[in-house]
Design a protein around this motif. Structure first.
Motif, PDB file in Angstrom:
ATOM      1  N   ASP A 178       1.558   6.658  -6.802  1.00  0.00           N
ATOM      2  CA  ASP A 178       0.473   7.621  -7.049  1.00  0.00           C
ATOM      3  C   ASP A 178       0.974   9.049  -6.869  1.00  0.00           C
ATOM      4  O   ASP A 178       0.569   9.950  -7.604  1.00  0.00           O
ATOM      5  CB  ASP A 178      -0.718   7.363  -6.128  1.00  0.00           C
ATOM      6  CG  ASP A 178      -1.513   6.131  -6.527  1.00  0.00           C
ATOM      7  OD1 ASP A 178      -1.360   5.655  -7.670  1.00  0.00           O
ATOM      8  OD2 ASP A 178      -2.285   5.632  -5.671  1.00  0.00           O
ATOM      9  N   SER A 205       0.989   4.180  -2.834  1.00  0.00           N
ATOM     10  CA  SER A 205       0.860   5.611  -2.520  1.00  0.00           C
ATOM     11  C   SER A 205       2.035   6.394  -3.096  1.00  0.00           C
ATOM     12  O   SER A 205       1.858   7.479  -3.661  1.00  0.00           O
ATOM     13  CB  SER A 205       0.794   5.832  -1.011  1.00  0.00           C
ATOM     14  OG  SER A 205      -0.398   5.321  -0.487  1.00  0.00           O
ATOM     15  N   CYS A 231       6.047   8.945   2.516  1.00  0.00           N
ATOM     16  CA  CYS A 231       6.310   7.503   2.455  1.00  0.00           C
ATOM     17  C   CYS A 231       7.742   7.151   2.849  1.00  0.00           C
ATOM     18  O   CYS A 231       8.086   5.970   2.943  1.00  0.00           O
ATOM     19  CB  CYS A 231       6.050   6.990   1.036  1.00  0.00           C
ATOM     20  SG  CYS A 231       4.348   7.185   0.462  1.00  0.00           S
ATOM     21  N   ASP A 254       0.827  -1.210   0.000  1.00  0.00           N
ATOM     22  CA  ASP A 254       0.000   0.000   0.000  1.00  0.00           C
ATOM     23  C   ASP A 254       0.862   1.261   0.000  1.00  0.00           C
ATOM     24  O   ASP A 254       0.554   2.237  -0.689  1.00  0.00           O
ATOM     25  CB  ASP A 254      -0.939   0.025   1.211  1.00  0.00           C
ATOM     26  CG  ASP A 254      -2.108  -0.936   1.081  1.00  0.00           C
ATOM     27  OD1 ASP A 254      -2.443  -1.344  -0.048  1.00  0.00           O
ATOM     28  OD2 ASP A 254      -2.687  -1.286   2.140  1.00  0.00           O
ATOM     29  N   LEU A 312       2.974  13.793  -0.684  1.00  0.00           N
ATOM     30  CA  LEU A 312       2.592  12.384  -0.589  1.00  0.00           C
ATOM     31  C   LEU A 312       3.822  11.487  -0.722  1.00  0.00           C
ATOM     32  O   LEU A 312       4.004  10.548   0.061  1.00  0.00           O
ATOM     33  CB  LEU A 312       1.559  12.026  -1.658  1.00  0.00           C
ATOM     34  CG  LEU A 312       1.135  10.558  -1.717  1.00  0.00           C
ATOM     35  CD1 LEU A 312       0.575  10.089  -0.373  1.00  0.00           C
ATOM     36  CD2 LEU A 312       0.131  10.346  -2.835  1.00  0.00           C
TER      37      LEU A 312
END
Length: 116
Positions: free
Chosen positions: A13, A10, A26, A6, A22
């Motif tokens: 993305d 992300s 991470c 996941d 974003l």
């Protein structure tokens, strides 16, 4: 999908949307990004500056064909396309190996082959 897959989704993305916040969310603060055959970056600041390359415009098209997870590593296999600032497009295939420390990416190794 696993929690680490996941995070990789992300991260990808974030690149699709050119969303620095974003992408950086991470990563660990001391992240290392090895772009094989090109350069190695250390830390979020260096990583942030590499997210957008002056030779390209717009947002890249990225397709993930497969995610493979073993231990603390997730590998993404895929392809992409980016619009060149001077015209034309760059088509490429890639393999990214993401190593995790906890729930964040601490090391990324990028293998990219430009097509055409």
């Amino acid at each position: 999908m696993s929690p680490r897959k996941d995070v990789v989704q992300s991260y990808i993305d974030g690149f699709r949307r050119t969303d620095h916040e974003l992408i950086l969310s991470c990563l660990t603060d001391d992240v290392v990004w090895v772009l094989h055959g090109y350069k190695t970056l250390a830390g979020k600041d260096a990583f942030d500056q590499e997210i957008q390359n002056d030779a390209f415009v717009g947002r890249p098209k990225l397709t993930i064909d497969r995610l493979v997870e073993e231990g603390d590593t997730v590998v993404a296999l895929g392809s992409g396309q980016a619009a060149r600032r001077d015209g034309g497009t760059l088509d490429f295939v890639f393999s990214d190996a993401f190593t995790f420390s906890g729930d964040k990416i601490s090391r990324l190794e990028t293998y990219q082959v430009n097509l055409g």
